[in-house]
Design a protein around this motif. Structure first.
Motif, PDB file in Angstrom:
ATOM      1  N   GLY A  10       0.786  -1.227   0.000  1.00  0.00           N
ATOM      2  CA  GLY A  10       0.000   0.000   0.000  1.00  0.00           C
ATOM      3  C   GLY A  10       0.815   1.273   0.000  1.00  0.00           C
ATOM      4  O   GLY A  10       0.483   2.243  -0.706  1.00  0.00           O
ATOM      5  N   THR A  11       1.916   1.313   0.763  1.00  0.00           N
ATOM      6  CA  THR A  11       2.741   2.527   0.774  1.00  0.00           C
ATOM      7  C   THR A  11       3.480   2.702  -0.546  1.00  0.00           C
ATOM      8  O   THR A  11       3.769   3.824  -0.956  1.00  0.00           O
ATOM      9  CB  THR A  11       3.765   2.479   1.922  1.00  0.00           C
ATOM     10  OG1 THR A  11       4.545   1.276   1.830  1.00  0.00           O
ATOM     11  CG2 THR A  11       3.080   2.517   3.278  1.00  0.00           C
ATOM     12  N   SER A  12       3.771   1.592  -1.227  1.00  0.00           N
ATOM     13  CA  SER A  12       4.471   1.655  -2.514  1.00  0.00           C
ATOM     14  C   SER A  12       3.589   2.222  -3.621  1.00  0.00           C
ATOM     15  O   SER A  12       4.095   2.750  -4.615  1.00  0.00           O
ATOM     16  CB  SER A  12       4.965   0.261  -2.916  1.00  0.00           C
ATOM     17  OG  SER A  12       5.819  -0.287  -1.934  1.00  0.00           O
ATOM     18  N   VAL A  39       1.913  -7.793  -8.591  1.00  0.00           N
ATOM     19  CA  VAL A  39       0.774  -7.964  -7.681  1.00  0.00           C
ATOM     20  C   VAL A  39       0.713  -6.723  -6.805  1.00  0.00           C
ATOM     21  O   VAL A  39       1.721  -6.323  -6.227  1.00  0.00           O
ATOM     22  CB  VAL A  39       0.943  -9.225  -6.807  1.00  0.00           C
ATOM     23  CG1 VAL A  39      -0.192  -9.333  -5.792  1.00  0.00           C
ATOM     24  CG2 VAL A  39       1.000 -10.476  -7.671  1.00  0.00           C
ATOM     25  N   VAL A  40      -0.453  -6.105  -6.728  1.00  0.00           N
ATOM     26  CA  VAL A  40      -0.543  -4.837  -6.011  1.00  0.00           C
ATOM     27  C   VAL A  40      -1.593  -4.880  -4.907  1.00  0.00           C
ATOM     28  O   VAL A  40      -2.602  -5.579  -5.006  1.00  0.00           O
ATOM     29  CB  VAL A  40      -0.847  -3.669  -6.971  1.00  0.00           C
ATOM     30  CG1 VAL A  40       0.315  -3.432  -7.916  1.00  0.00           C
ATOM     31  CG2 VAL A  40      -2.132  -3.909  -7.752  1.00  0.00           C
ATOM     32  N   SER A  41      -1.324  -4.091  -3.872  1.00  0.00           N
ATOM     33  CA  SER A  41      -2.289  -3.870  -2.801  1.00  0.00           C
ATOM     34  C   SER A  41      -3.128  -2.643  -3.137  1.00  0.00           C
ATOM     35  O   SER A  41      -2.881  -1.942  -4.117  1.00  0.00           O
ATOM     36  CB  SER A  41      -1.551  -3.636  -1.478  1.00  0.00           C
ATOM     37  OG  SER A  41      -0.781  -4.755  -1.119  1.00  0.00           O
ATOM     38  N   ALA A  42      -4.104  -2.373  -2.288  1.00  0.00           N
ATOM     39  CA  ALA A  42      -4.854  -1.125  -2.396  1.00  0.00           C
ATOM     40  C   ALA A  42      -3.946   0.033  -1.996  1.00  0.00           C
ATOM     41  O   ALA A  42      -2.967  -0.148  -1.261  1.00  0.00           O
ATOM     42  CB  ALA A  42      -6.083  -1.171  -1.495  1.00  0.00           C
ATOM     43  N   MET A  43      -4.259   1.214  -2.480  1.00  0.00           N
ATOM     44  CA  MET A  43      -3.497   2.395  -2.104  1.00  0.00           C
ATOM     45  C   MET A  43      -3.571   2.580  -0.588  1.00  0.00           C
ATOM     46  O   MET A  43      -4.584   2.272   0.041  1.00  0.00           O
ATOM     47  CB  MET A  43      -4.043   3.631  -2.832  1.00  0.00           C
ATOM     48  CG  MET A  43      -3.905   3.543  -4.345  1.00  0.00           C
ATOM     49  SD  MET A  43      -4.762   4.870  -5.237  1.00  0.00           S
ATOM     50  CE  MET A  43      -3.658   6.252  -4.902  1.00  0.00           C
ATOM     51  N   SER A  44      -2.487   3.042   0.001  1.00  0.00           N
ATOM     52  CA  SER A  44      -2.382   3.169   1.453  1.00  0.00           C
ATOM     53  C   SER A  44      -3.596   3.892   2.036  1.00  0.00           C
ATOM     54  O   SER A  44      -3.954   4.985   1.585  1.00  0.00           O
ATOM     55  CB  SER A  44      -1.098   3.934   1.797  1.00  0.00           C
ATOM     56  OG  SER A  44      -0.953   4.036   3.188  1.00  0.00           O
ATOM     57  N   GLY A  45      -4.233   3.264   3.020  1.00  0.00           N
ATOM     58  CA  GLY A  45      -5.387   3.855   3.696  1.00  0.00           C
ATOM     59  C   GLY A  45      -6.726   3.536   3.062  1.00  0.00           C
ATOM     60  O   GLY A  45      -7.778   3.747   3.688  1.00  0.00           O
ATOM     61  N   GLU A  46      -6.720   3.001   1.842  1.00  0.00           N
ATOM     62  CA  GLU A  46      -7.974   2.776   1.126  1.00  0.00           C
ATOM     63  C   GLU A  46      -8.799   1.662   1.764  1.00  0.00           C
ATOM     64  O   GLU A  46     -10.035   1.784   1.904  1.00  0.00           O
ATOM     65  CB  GLU A  46      -7.686   2.446  -0.340  1.00  0.00           C
ATOM     66  CG  GLU A  46      -8.915   2.176  -1.195  1.00  0.00           C
ATOM     67  CD  GLU A  46      -9.858   3.366  -1.328  1.00  0.00           C
ATOM     68  OE1 GLU A  46     -10.969   3.173  -1.853  1.00  0.00           O
ATOM     69  OE2 GLU A  46      -9.495   4.490  -0.895  1.00  0.00           O
ATOM     70  N   THR A  47      -8.154   0.564   2.155  1.00  0.00           N
ATOM     71  CA  THR A  47      -8.904  -0.535   2.768  1.00  0.00           C
ATOM     72  C   THR A  47      -9.559  -0.086   4.067  1.00  0.00           C
ATOM     73  O   THR A  47     -10.726  -0.407   4.339  1.00  0.00           O
ATOM     74  CB  THR A  47      -7.978  -1.739   3.019  1.00  0.00           C
ATOM     75  OG1 THR A  47      -7.414  -2.171   1.773  1.00  0.00           O
ATOM     76  CG2 THR A  47      -8.745  -2.896   3.637  1.00  0.00           C
ATOM     77  N   GLY A 152      -2.842 -10.116   2.791  1.00  0.00           N
ATOM     78  CA  GLY A 152      -2.966 -11.252   1.884  1.00  0.00           C
ATOM     79  C   GLY A 152      -2.342 -11.066   0.522  1.00  0.00           C
ATOM     80  O   GLY A 152      -2.169 -12.042  -0.221  1.00  0.00           O
ATOM     81  N   SER A 153      -1.972  -9.829   0.169  1.00  0.00           N
ATOM     82  CA  SER A 153      -1.323  -9.618  -1.137  1.00  0.00           C
ATOM     83  C   SER A 153       0.029 -10.316  -1.206  1.00  0.00           C
ATOM     84  O   SER A 153       0.456 -10.766  -2.273  1.00  0.00           O
ATOM     85  CB  SER A 153      -1.157  -8.118  -1.416  1.00  0.00           C
ATOM     86  OG  SER A 153      -2.404  -7.503  -1.591  1.00  0.00           O
ATOM     87  N   ASP A 154       0.744 -10.392  -0.074  1.00  0.00           N
ATOM     88  CA  ASP A 154       2.000 -11.149  -0.038  1.00  0.00           C
ATOM     89  C   ASP A 154       1.743 -12.600  -0.432  1.00  0.00           C
ATOM     90  O   ASP A 154       2.492 -13.195  -1.216  1.00  0.00           O
ATOM     91  CB  ASP A 154       2.617 -11.121   1.361  1.00  0.00           C
ATOM     92  CG  ASP A 154       3.249  -9.783   1.709  1.00  0.00           C
ATOM     93  OD1 ASP A 154       3.251  -8.878   0.854  1.00  0.00           O
ATOM     94  OD2 ASP A 154       3.738  -9.639   2.846  1.00  0.00           O
ATOM     95  N   THR A 155       0.661 -13.178   0.127  1.00  0.00           N
ATOM     96  CA  THR A 155       0.326 -14.571  -0.169  1.00  0.00           C
ATOM     97  C   THR A 155      -0.048 -14.735  -1.637  1.00  0.00           C
ATOM     98  O   THR A 155       0.352 -15.710  -2.287  1.00  0.00           O
ATOM     99  CB  THR A 155      -0.831 -15.037   0.727  1.00  0.00           C
ATOM    100  OG1 THR A 155      -0.470 -14.857   2.095  1.00  0.00           O
ATOM    101  CG2 THR A 155      -1.160 -16.501   0.488  1.00  0.00           C
ATOM    102  N   THR A 156      -0.807 -13.782  -2.183  1.00  0.00           N
ATOM    103  CA  THR A 156      -1.155 -13.833  -3.603  1.00  0.00           C
ATOM    104  C   THR A 156       0.103 -13.881  -4.468  1.00  0.00           C
ATOM    105  O   THR A 156       0.212 -14.687  -5.398  1.00  0.00           O
ATOM    106  CB  THR A 156      -1.985 -12.597  -4.006  1.00  0.00           C
ATOM    107  OG1 THR A 156      -3.167 -12.534  -3.225  1.00  0.00           O
ATOM    108  CG2 THR A 156      -2.359 -12.651  -5.483  1.00  0.00           C
ATOM    109  N   ALA A 157       1.072 -13.020  -4.154  1.00  0.00           N
ATOM    110  CA  ALA A 157       2.300 -12.944  -4.952  1.00  0.00           C
ATOM    111  C   ALA A 157       3.077 -14.253  -4.900  1.00  0.00           C
ATOM    112  O   ALA A 157       3.526 -14.767  -5.935  1.00  0.00           O
ATOM    113  CB  ALA A 157       3.168 -11.792  -4.454  1.00  0.00           C
ATOM    114  N   VAL A 158       3.246 -14.803  -3.703  1.00  0.00           N
ATOM    115  CA  VAL A 158       4.016 -16.044  -3.570  1.00  0.00           C
ATOM    116  C   VAL A 158       3.285 -17.200  -4.244  1.00  0.00           C
ATOM    117  O   VAL A 158       3.903 -18.041  -4.911  1.00  0.00           O
ATOM    118  CB  VAL A 158       4.286 -16.347  -2.077  1.00  0.00           C
ATOM    119  CG1 VAL A 158       4.970 -17.706  -1.929  1.00  0.00           C
ATOM    120  CG2 VAL A 158       5.148 -15.265  -1.458  1.00  0.00           C
TER     121      VAL A 158
END
Length: 411
Positions: A10-12, A39-47, A152-158
């Protein structure tokens, strides 16, 4: 040249400017000839914003609809990153979890991945397309959107890296690797070049926030080379692998982890007979309260004292359950303490070096820090101490085991 799965947290991707920077980073890898799946997360704070909206509507949001809602955050990021890559002249295509067919079980808000159909992604890769996948989400057998839980984005990527047989999975975050301990506590903490899956799993479970535990488990199970890198500064990061460092001068201890939010409960004077521990801890487990360190002592009057730790947020619920158990068992009293913490040494070198525990205890004694509980495994020693001594303990142990410079030998 090689296939790399890159995950950006998210911070990235926290702003349009950051997404543009991520696009530049991916473009650099494509220019070197690598195929890339991002593989990307939501923008920081969005979730958190979406969760807040849900609670504005419903005190206890329906899990299925919560998954539908929060999964949209990652989809926004996939589209924006794909646009940024297209603008740079690279063909990019975004996918959400259901389009990839990341099949999960039907446990909403904390689903587990069952399988991944990588055929569509493979075709895109072969055509030279950068594939951008929404992390944190999947779909169940009935076609319902599911999410994998926070982080869970880490898990998606792996999982994608394993399914695609990628050469490396790179996790980009706001730190430039895995450190011997939190640099905010110990200024001269050292970045590790490599660490084993076993060590990283222990570090993650014991309080290190760099990687999500399930992603490390997945990487270890499928032997996916995993590298932690910074989105903000260039560097080699930390490689997480199956094998330990064979360097003779490598430190016996790889790192020190700690957890602040611990609480301790003792039930005193319970009968000393088979099955009592189960009668005490069974109801705690039934309430989905995770128990960590457990110590049982037999008193002189042939009664037992049972002490265990839980997360601080679970203390009141656990104590309420134990009050009912104590009445049934005729226990003498229940004592709680919510001002404790756990400090842990982690290192595969413990297997071949004696004296780690005694050196740890001596270092803490020199600092006048009293140890309340101890638990060990093959590559870990954890102690429970008063929370006010946590940072002092971490700094003292970091120095005692030579983690801030040249490694010290263990006598």
């Amino acid at each position: 040249m090689s296939l790399i799965v890159q995950k950006f947290g998210g911070t990235s991707v926290g702003s349009v400017e950051r997404i543009e920077a991520v696009a530049d980073k991916i473009a650099g890898y494509r220019d070197q000839g690598h195929s890339v799946v991002a593989v990307v997360s939501a923008m920081s704070g969005e979730t958190n914003r979406l969760i807040g909206l849900a609670h504005d509507i419903q005190d206890h949001p329906t899990p299925r609809e919560m998954d539908v809602l929060v999964s949209t955050g990652e989809q926004v990021t996939t589209a924006l990153l794909s646009m940024a890559l297209n603008k740079r002249g690279y063909t990019a295509k975004s996918y959400n979890g259901s389009q990839v067919r990341i099949l999960t079980d039907d446990t909403h808000t904390k689903a587990r991945i069952k399988s991944i159909d990588g055929d569509r992604i493979r075709k895109d890769i072969e055509a030279g397309t950068v594939v951008v996948v929404a992390g944190f989400q999947g779909v169940d057998e009935a076609g319902n959107i599911t999410t994998l839980g926070r982080g869970g984005s880490d898990t998606t990527a792996v999982a994608l890296a394993a399914a695609l047989k990628a050469d490396e999975c790179q996790i980009y975050t706001d730190v430039d690797g895995v450190y011997t301990t939190d640099p905010r506590v110990v200024e001269n903490a050292q970045r590790l070049d490599t660490i084993t899956f076993e060590e990283m799993l222990e570090m993650a479970s014991l309080g290190s926030k760099v990687l999500q535990i399930r992603s490390v488990e997945f990487a270890g199970k499928y032997q996916v080379p995993l590298r932690v890198l910074s989105s903000f500064v260039d560097g080699p990061g930390t490689l997480i692998t199956l094998e330990s460092d064979t360097n003779m001068e490598a430190p016996v201890i790889s790192g020190i982890a700690f957890q602040r939010d611990e609480a301790k409960i003792s039930i005193m004077g319970i009968p000393d007979r088979p099955g009592v521990a189960s009668q005490v801890l069974g109801p705690i487990s039934d309430a989905n309260i995770e128990v960590d360190v457990i110590v049982q002592n037999v008193a002189a009057d042939n009664t037992n004292d049972l002490t265990f730790t839980v997360h601080r947020n679970d203390l009141q619920d656990a104590a309420a359950i134990l009050n009912q158990v104590a009445e049934k068992l005729g226990a003498r009293e229940i004592v709680t303490d919510d001002q404790i913490c756990k400090v842990s040494l982690v290192g595969v070198g413990m297997r071949s070096h004696a004296g780690i525990a005694s050196k740890m205890f001596a270092a803490l004694a020199e600092l006048s820090i009293n140890i309340q509980l101890i638990t060990t495994s093959e590559i870990k020693i954890s102690v429970v101490v008063d929370e006010k001594y946590m940072e002092l303990a971490v700094r003292g142990l970091h120095s005692a085991f030579g983690l801030d410079g040249e490694p010290e030998s263990v006598e």
